[in-house]
Enzyme design. Sequence first.
Site, short mmCIF file in Angstrom:
data_model
loop_
_atom_site.label_atom_id
_atom_site.label_comp_id
_atom_site.label_asym_id
_atom_site.label_seq_id
_atom_site.Cartn_x
_atom_site.Cartn_y
_atom_site.Cartn_z
CE LYS A 125 1.77 -130.94 58.56
NZ LYS A 125 2.30 -130.89 57.31
CG ASP A 144 -0.32 -127.84 55.52
OD1 ASP A 144 0.19 -128.28 56.66
OD2 ASP A 144 0.29 -127.67 54.35
NE ARG A 156 5.56 -130.87 45.82
CZ ARG A 156 5.32 -130.81 47.01
NH1 ARG A 156 5.56 -129.39 47.42
NH2 ARG A 156 5.13 -131.65 47.75
CD GLN A 195 6.63 -131.76 54.16
OE1 GLN A 195 7.20 -132.09 55.02
NE2 GLN A 195 5.97 -130.56 54.39
NE ARG A 223 0.22 -123.87 57.19
CZ ARG A 223 0.60 -123.07 56.11
NH1 ARG A 223 -0.27 -122.09 56.17
NH2 ARG A 223 1.18 -123.58 55.17
CE LYS A 274 4.85 -123.40 53.55
NZ LYS A 274 5.10 -123.16 54.72
NE ARG A 311 1.01 -125.92 62.01
CZ ARG A 311 1.41 -125.93 61.11
NH1 ARG A 311 0.82 -126.85 60.10
NH2 ARG A 311 2.33 -124.88 60.59
CB SER A 365 3.52 -137.31 54.36
OG SER A 365 4.38 -136.35 54.14
NE ARG A 380 8.25 -129.77 60.63
CZ ARG A 380 7.52 -129.08 59.86
NH1 ARG A 380 7.77 -127.86 59.19
NH2 ARG A 380 6.68 -129.49 58.77
#
Length: 432
Positions: free
Chosen positions: A344, A317, A28, A171, A389, A23, A348, A169, A124
């Site tokens: 997340k 993840d 990207r 991201q 997840r 993913k 989580r 991170s 988020r």
Amino acid sequence: MSLDWKASRSAGLQGTFTVPGDKSISHRAIMLAALAEGESRIEGFLEGEDTRATARIFSQLGVRIETPDAHTRIVHGTGLHGLKGSSEPLDCGNAGTGMRLLAGLLSAQAFDSVLVGDASLSKRPMARVIGLLEAMGARIDARDGNFAPLRIHGGQALHGQVMDSRVASAQVKSALIFAALYAEGETVISEPRPTRDYTESMLKALGWPITFEPGRVSVHGGGRLQAGNIRIPGDMSSAAFLIAAALLIPGSDITLRNIGINPRRTGVLQAFKLMGGDIRLHHERLESGESVADLRIRHSELHGIELPEVLVPDMIDECPIFFIAAALAKGETRAFGLSELRVKESDRIASMVKGLRSMGAQVEESPDGVVIAGGRLAGAAIDSFEDHRIAMSFAVAGQCAEGVTVIRDCANVATSFPGFVELARSAGMNLE
């Protein structure tokens, strides 16, 4: 309408399988191919809701994207300055990766943009990205300064900076890299711990002047991206559910083909091996600059461990399925440094603790971690909190539990692993 699953004990997993494309790389690949000059062919593209949302956004921005068949995209790049503004909001759906990376890319455009997402994504945090981008000269308005929708003001001159991301991170780092492509001068980004380097590797493969090492990246603005062919490996995050199931269920012996084994993604393999997992890599090779291998996994008697904190960024993840393995292992597992799990698609840590306790596990929760006493699990009704997840993790737990496990609200699994139920059943899992 809610989509619920029912899981019960499996007799074992057998066979050879492939999992959907990675993913993170799929996001990207679309973005960089759109900014390249010429035609790029992407193979192994994840046909998930998140990645399709990213492709739709670039279509809105004037990029022609063809789909000759499933898992393939042909992207006609516009060059670095060829994107066109959209009068409509750009909907990222549930994709935190899409929204954060696009915030960096769009902050350097000549036009204004509005990024929106679904109810989960809109909760988020985005301030961690916004503040760093604004230090480069971006202007971004967010709800309460932290949440989508993000209103990005175009026409801003961005300047290279020496930056400490403070958060481990990928991201956040990648958002800064996308902005740095357009910034004047050099941008140097340091991380507290190394994170996955997909953006850096793909930029280098497409001809951008970039240097990087674990925990540090240097990007010069003003380069050009060359179109190319990109082959996306199988997603380790998706593979992790089948890996865990095979390790946990007696009689299992499976092979997963073409799995990406980028060093920044194999933390979960190292964790499972520390627990005694029988995982072997075969036919290791490079494809489109990424390390790939076939994995053979056999049932193993797992034992609890003290999870090395250095592995956490490389398996963030995969922590939910790691928790399931810990709950079924012999002895106690301790894992800390997991505060990133709190922000997340759901919290989580809290989501997993609630579900595991419902199944009879003994779990202690702290702000940044858990202590899990391994043992047996019993079937229960589990709330997935609409988190893909969490749903897949408890689908695996149900294969090892006494009785039936019902997992509520599983529709979001389509964001990352379309066809999960069908593949799981073909491997030998009891899931409906």
